[in-house]
Scaffold this active site. Structure first.
Site, PDB file in Angstrom:
ATOM      1  N   ASN A  97       0.789  -1.241   0.000  1.00  0.00           N
ATOM      2  CA  ASN A  97       0.000   0.000   0.000  1.00  0.00           C
ATOM      3  C   ASN A  97       0.818   1.287   0.000  1.00  0.00           C
ATOM      4  O   ASN A  97       0.368   2.300   0.499  1.00  0.00           O
ATOM      5  CB  ASN A  97      -0.974   0.037   1.191  1.00  0.00           C
ATOM      6  CG  ASN A  97      -2.003  -1.054   1.102  1.00  0.00           C
ATOM      7  OD1 ASN A  97      -2.495  -1.360   0.022  1.00  0.00           O
ATOM      8  ND2 ASN A  97      -2.317  -1.667   2.224  1.00  0.00           N
ATOM      9  N   ALA A  98       2.002   1.257  -0.594  1.00  0.00           N
ATOM     10  CA  ALA A  98       2.812   2.479  -0.670  1.00  0.00           C
ATOM     11  C   ALA A  98       2.642   3.191  -2.007  1.00  0.00           C
ATOM     12  O   ALA A  98       3.210   4.255  -2.204  1.00  0.00           O
ATOM     13  CB  ALA A  98       4.280   2.150  -0.441  1.00  0.00           C
ATOM     14  N   GLY A  99       1.901   2.598  -2.921  1.00  0.00           N
ATOM     15  CA  GLY A  99       1.663   3.248  -4.210  1.00  0.00           C
ATOM     16  C   GLY A  99       2.634   2.841  -5.305  1.00  0.00           C
ATOM     17  O   GLY A  99       2.833   3.589  -6.270  1.00  0.00           O
ATOM     18  N   LYS A 100       3.231   1.654  -5.200  1.00  0.00           N
ATOM     19  CA  LYS A 100       4.205   1.211  -6.200  1.00  0.00           C
ATOM     20  C   LYS A 100       3.597   1.159  -7.598  1.00  0.00           C
ATOM     21  O   LYS A 100       4.177   1.677  -8.553  1.00  0.00           O
ATOM     22  CB  LYS A 100       4.777  -0.161  -5.811  1.00  0.00           C
ATOM     23  CG  LYS A 100       5.596  -0.147  -4.542  1.00  0.00           C
ATOM     24  CD  LYS A 100       6.087  -1.516  -4.140  1.00  0.00           C
ATOM     25  CE  LYS A 100       4.994  -2.491  -3.786  1.00  0.00           C
ATOM     26  NZ  LYS A 100       4.185  -2.136  -2.609  1.00  0.00           N
ATOM     27  N   ASP A 153       6.018  -4.555 -12.683  1.00  0.00           N
ATOM     28  CA  ASP A 153       5.270  -4.514 -11.428  1.00  0.00           C
ATOM     29  C   ASP A 153       5.464  -5.831 -10.680  1.00  0.00           C
ATOM     30  O   ASP A 153       5.762  -6.868 -11.289  1.00  0.00           O
ATOM     31  CB  ASP A 153       3.783  -4.305 -11.734  1.00  0.00           C
ATOM     32  CG  ASP A 153       2.992  -3.791 -10.542  1.00  0.00           C
ATOM     33  OD1 ASP A 153       3.579  -3.102  -9.678  1.00  0.00           O
ATOM     34  OD2 ASP A 153       1.784  -4.061 -10.481  1.00  0.00           O
ATOM     35  N   GLU A 154       5.293  -5.794  -9.369  1.00  0.00           N
ATOM     36  CA  GLU A 154       5.410  -6.989  -8.509  1.00  0.00           C
ATOM     37  C   GLU A 154       6.725  -7.721  -8.768  1.00  0.00           C
ATOM     38  O   GLU A 154       6.778  -8.941  -8.906  1.00  0.00           O
ATOM     39  CB  GLU A 154       4.209  -7.920  -8.712  1.00  0.00           C
ATOM     40  CG  GLU A 154       2.855  -7.268  -8.468  1.00  0.00           C
ATOM     41  CD  GLU A 154       2.602  -6.821  -7.033  1.00  0.00           C
ATOM     42  OE1 GLU A 154       3.362  -7.225  -6.124  1.00  0.00           O
ATOM     43  OE2 GLU A 154       1.638  -6.070  -6.823  1.00  0.00           O
ATOM     44  N   GLN A 203       9.078  -8.577  -6.989  1.00  0.00           N
ATOM     45  CA  GLN A 203       9.518  -9.588  -6.015  1.00  0.00           C
ATOM     46  C   GLN A 203       9.336 -11.000  -6.555  1.00  0.00           C
ATOM     47  O   GLN A 203       9.991 -11.929  -6.112  1.00  0.00           O
ATOM     48  CB  GLN A 203       8.794  -9.430  -4.668  1.00  0.00           C
ATOM     49  CG  GLN A 203       7.338  -9.811  -4.665  1.00  0.00           C
ATOM     50  CD  GLN A 203       6.402  -8.659  -4.998  1.00  0.00           C
ATOM     51  OE1 GLN A 203       6.840  -7.604  -5.440  1.00  0.00           O
ATOM     52  NE2 GLN A 203       5.111  -8.850  -4.786  1.00  0.00           N
ATOM     53  N   CYS A 219       2.140   3.012   9.016  1.00  0.00           N
ATOM     54  CA  CYS A 219       1.430   2.105   9.912  1.00  0.00           C
ATOM     55  C   CYS A 219       0.237   2.869  10.503  1.00  0.00           C
ATOM     56  O   CYS A 219       0.187   4.100  10.447  1.00  0.00           O
ATOM     57  CB  CYS A 219       2.395   1.680  11.023  1.00  0.00           C
ATOM     58  SG  CYS A 219       1.713   0.561  12.267  1.00  0.00           S
ATOM     59  N   CYS A 251       4.486  -0.893  11.001  1.00  0.00           N
ATOM     60  CA  CYS A 251       5.845  -0.676  11.496  1.00  0.00           C
ATOM     61  C   CYS A 251       6.299  -1.981  12.161  1.00  0.00           C
ATOM     62  O   CYS A 251       5.471  -2.849  12.475  1.00  0.00           O
ATOM     63  CB  CYS A 251       5.891   0.489  12.480  1.00  0.00           C
ATOM     64  SG  CYS A 251       5.020   0.190  14.038  1.00  0.00           S
TER      65      CYS A 251
END
Length: 191
Positions: free
Chosen positions: A12-15, A87-88, A90, A145, A182
């Site tokens: 949810n950081a906007g990647k 994207d994604e 990982q 968080c 966090c």
């Protein structure tokens, strides 16, 4: 000089939003981009990148055995490619990350990879580990968080909303399955 960039964060950081904006910026200048999304991630449909704020775009669904370099080289020969966006990231394999470095080094095309650094057990994903080792630039995107501190952890939750300690490393899901936290609140949720 072209580079490989790894934009990483917790959930949810906007990647995906940043990826789509970057692609838009290239298109606005008349430049072609190639977008990739791992075939394993079908949340928005196969071959779609969709952000939580509603932006979306078509992408090539990338199986784990796909050679990204060969695909980009062929596409670039047909019509110049200004940037490759993934994207994604990982979910990339080590070999695919190495192919991204070949795209940058041999084809002189920048490669922008967006993904999670760690899984729900605070372990590196294979693609993330390779990108942390091989990318030219590492850029942390930040989210928060519920306490207001920077979120660095991804808590996987069960149907009851409680944090899970065990399970397969890869389980595709969104807000219904993962919560960015966090480190302190992540540890408390698993206690």
């Amino acid at each position: 000089m072209s580079k490989v960039y790894f934009y990483y964060s917790a959930m949810n950081a906007g990647k995906s939003t940043v990826l789509l904006q970057s692609s838009h910026n290239y298109h606005e200048r008349g430049m072609r981009t190639l977008l990739f999304s791992p075939a394993i991630d079908t949340r928005a449909g196969v071959g779609r990148i969709k952000s939580r704020i509603g932006l979306d775009a078509a992408a090539m669904a990338l199986p784990a055995d796909e050679n990204i370099f060969h695909h980009v080289r062929s596409a670039h020969a047909a019509q110049p490619v200004a940037c490759v966006l993934i994207d994604e990231a990982q979910f990339l394999t080590r070999a695919q990350v190495e192919q991204c470095t070949d795209i940058s080094d041999e084809l002189h095309i920048p490669v922008l990879c967006y993904g999670l650094r760690t899984d729900f057990q605070a372990q590196l994903f294979p693609g993330s580990a390779a990108l942390l080792a091989l990318a030219d630039n590492l850029i942390e995107l930040k989210t928060i968080c519920h306490c207001g501190r920077k979120a660095t952890m991804n808590l996987r939750v069960g149907p009851d909303g409680r944090g899970l300690k065990e399970g397969a490393q890869v389980e595709i899901g969104g807000n219904e399955r993962y919560v960015a936290m966090c480190r302190r609140h992540y540890k408390e949720a698993l206690a």
